[in-house]
Enzyme design. Structure first.
Site, PDB file in Angstrom:
ATOM      1  N   ASP A 255     -27.277 -86.184 -50.346  1.00 19.01           N
ATOM      2  CA  ASP A 255     -27.418 -87.261 -48.823  1.00 19.01           C
ATOM      3  C   ASP A 255     -28.449 -87.258 -48.088  1.00 19.01           C
ATOM      4  OD1 ASP A 255     -26.196 -89.393 -46.663  1.00 19.01           O
ATOM      5  OD2 ASP A 255     -27.084 -88.118 -45.675  1.00 19.01           O
ATOM      6  N   ASN A 263     -35.790 -95.856 -40.981  1.00 13.30           N
ATOM      7  CA  ASN A 263     -35.879 -97.357 -40.681  1.00 13.30           C
ATOM      8  C   ASN A 263     -36.249 -97.451 -39.018  1.00 13.30           C
ATOM      9  OD1 ASN A 263     -35.108 -97.869 -43.509  1.00 13.30           O
ATOM     10  ND2 ASN A 263     -32.807 -97.369 -42.970  1.00 13.30           N
ATOM     11  N   HIS A 268     -37.323-101.198 -42.373  1.00 11.22           N
ATOM     12  CA  HIS A 268     -36.022-101.689 -43.569  1.00 11.22           C
ATOM     13  C   HIS A 268     -37.198-101.205 -44.532  1.00 11.22           C
ATOM     14  CE1 HIS A 268     -32.425-100.678 -41.373  1.00 11.22           C
ATOM     15  NE2 HIS A 268     -33.201-102.189 -40.733  1.00 11.22           N
ATOM     16  N   ASP A 272     -36.407 -98.443 -47.530  1.00 12.82           N
ATOM     17  CA  ASP A 272     -36.768 -99.643 -48.833  1.00 12.82           C
ATOM     18  C   ASP A 272     -37.300 -98.161 -50.519  1.00 12.82           C
ATOM     19  OD1 ASP A 272     -34.585-100.512 -48.401  1.00 12.82           O
ATOM     20  OD2 ASP A 272     -36.172-102.441 -48.148  1.00 12.82           O
ATOM     21  N   GLU A 298     -27.790 -94.502 -48.604  1.00 11.26           N
ATOM     22  CA  GLU A 298     -28.575 -93.167 -48.847  1.00 11.26           C
ATOM     23  C   GLU A 298     -28.072 -91.944 -49.634  1.00 11.26           C
ATOM     24  OE1 GLU A 298     -28.250 -91.951 -44.347  1.00 11.26           O
ATOM     25  OE2 GLU A 298     -28.148 -94.166 -45.859  1.00 11.26           O
TER      26      GLU A 298
END
Length: 395
Positions: A255, A263, A268, A272, A298
């Site tokens: 993770d 973010n 975002h 991405d 994630e």
């Protein structure tokens, strides 16, 4: 009693009977020309051969209307029939020119009894042998539509009379019917072939779309990695083989640390980009046969068949190193970096036994990897923790 009139009548009747029998033979030969012949010129050549063999003529030909042209569709001379070189004839000329053109435009049989002195024949722009003295041109009609013209020539003047005209008119009628039937059959075959090709193209496109949809169904559209659906199906199959063979397997769950900050601070689109770059870096580390998927958000998961605990730890360290080499600059910020908390579970098999179902084993490995991943977070993040799932022999 003078029998001369009776003798002349007998000879004339006999001539007409022979002429009729010859014509019937020509019609019979025409009826045997089937639609199976795939080339129109060959089909017409066969039809003309039957006419030439059974009628008194030097040459016969068929010219068909194509737009404003009369185009030579077939032709055969007596010399060619017995294997001698034939004469050259022009392939096309404007509709309306010459005896043939007049037959097409008027729809009426045209006859030249002395071609060499006939201005209509002489105006025909074609390379015709000067030996041709008589020419009869019969329209090939279907109802009111003139398809073309049947031409019959002879080396003698006045070679054709009313009887020949009637018989050739009838022959041209049957020839027209045969030609139309042939065109219908082969146009239909061409349409069927075209539709078949279109159907094959549509089916191929459908197969490609199906493959694309199947691919999209198992791929994550952001990272291009496999998604959870693919991972669970593939991982169960791999574990089933491993359990049968008694081979080890390891699972890595990672993770990204503090990903929400990316973010929140940079949007975002920045998040991405980070996920895409991390996915690319992970993809460069896995082997053929390993299963790498985006697990959600994630999180990423890797199943490593045939890999023991040491091998999984080694890959976990390489993942940390690869992530340490990544950096991003968003909105004139300083370099932004990312780390990951990693949890590992290795399946340990000892001796033959009756194992649990592969799906239960996978769920157990995921649960243990998830616990060790959170242990990594509790330990300060950017580290890895390990666990094992031991399936021991119970005699």
């Amino acid at each position: 009693m003078d029998l001369t009139p009776f003798a002349e009548a007998y000879r004339e009747t006999n001539r007409r009977m022979v002429q009729l029998l010859d014509f019937l033979s020509a019609l019979h030969a025409l009826s045997e020309v089937g639609p199976a012949v795939t080339d129109q010129r060959k089909m017409l050549d066969q039809a003309l051969k039957g006419l030439l063999e059974n009628q008194n003529m030097s040459r016969c030909s068929v010219f068909l209307c194509e737009h404003d042209q009369l185009v030579n569709a077939a032709g055969l001379s007596w010399a060619e029939l017995i294997g001698l070189p034939g004469q050259a004839v022009r392939r096309a000329f404007p509709v309306g020119d010459g005896v043939m053109g007049r037959a097409v435009t008027t729809g009426v049989v045209q006859y030249s009894s002395d071609c060499r002195n006939d201005p209509a024949f002489l105006s025909l722009p074609a390379d015709i042998s000067p030996a041709v003295s008589s020419l009869i041109s019969v329209p090939i009609r279907i109802a009111d539509n003139v398809l073309g013209v049947l031409n019959v020539s002879h080396t003698d003047s006045d070679a054709f009379g009313p009887d020949e005209e009637r018989l050739l008119t009838l022959y041209a009628h049957f020839l027209g019917q045969m030609l139309v039937n042939w065109q219908h059959v082969h146009n239909l075959e061409e349409q069927v072939g075209q539709r078949t090709r279109e159907l094959e193209s549509a089916l191929e496109e459908a197969r490609e779309l199906q493959q694309r949809f199947q691919s999209l169904a198992v791929l994550d559209d952001l990272t291009g990695l496999h998604n959870r659906r693919f991972f669970f199906a593939e991982a169960r199959a791999i574990l089933a083989r491993g359990l049968r063979q008694g081979s080890a397997a390891s699972l890595i769950l990672l993770d990204l640390d503090h990903f929400k900050r990316i973010n929140d601070e940079f949007g975002h689109a920045a998040g991405d980009q980070v996920l895409q770059d991390v996915a690319l870096a992970l993809g460069q580390l896995v082997r053929e046969g390993d299963v790498l998927s985006r697990y959600g958000g994630e999180e990423f998961v890797l199943l490593l068949p045939g890999t023991d605990l040491d091998g999984a730890i080694g890959l976990g360290k390489r993942i940390r190193q690869a992530l340490a080499g990544l950096a991003w600059v968003f909105d004139d910020s300083g370099p932004q970096r990312i780390t990951a908390s990693i949890g590992i579970c290795t399946l340990v098999l000892e001796g033959p036994r009756r194992h649990p179902p592969p799906g239960d084993v996978l769920e157990n490995m995921l649960a243990r990897a998830d616990l060790t991943m959170y242990a990594s977070k509790d330990a300060g993040r950017n580290c890895l923790r390990v666990s094992t799932l031991e399936l021991l022999d119970n005699p």
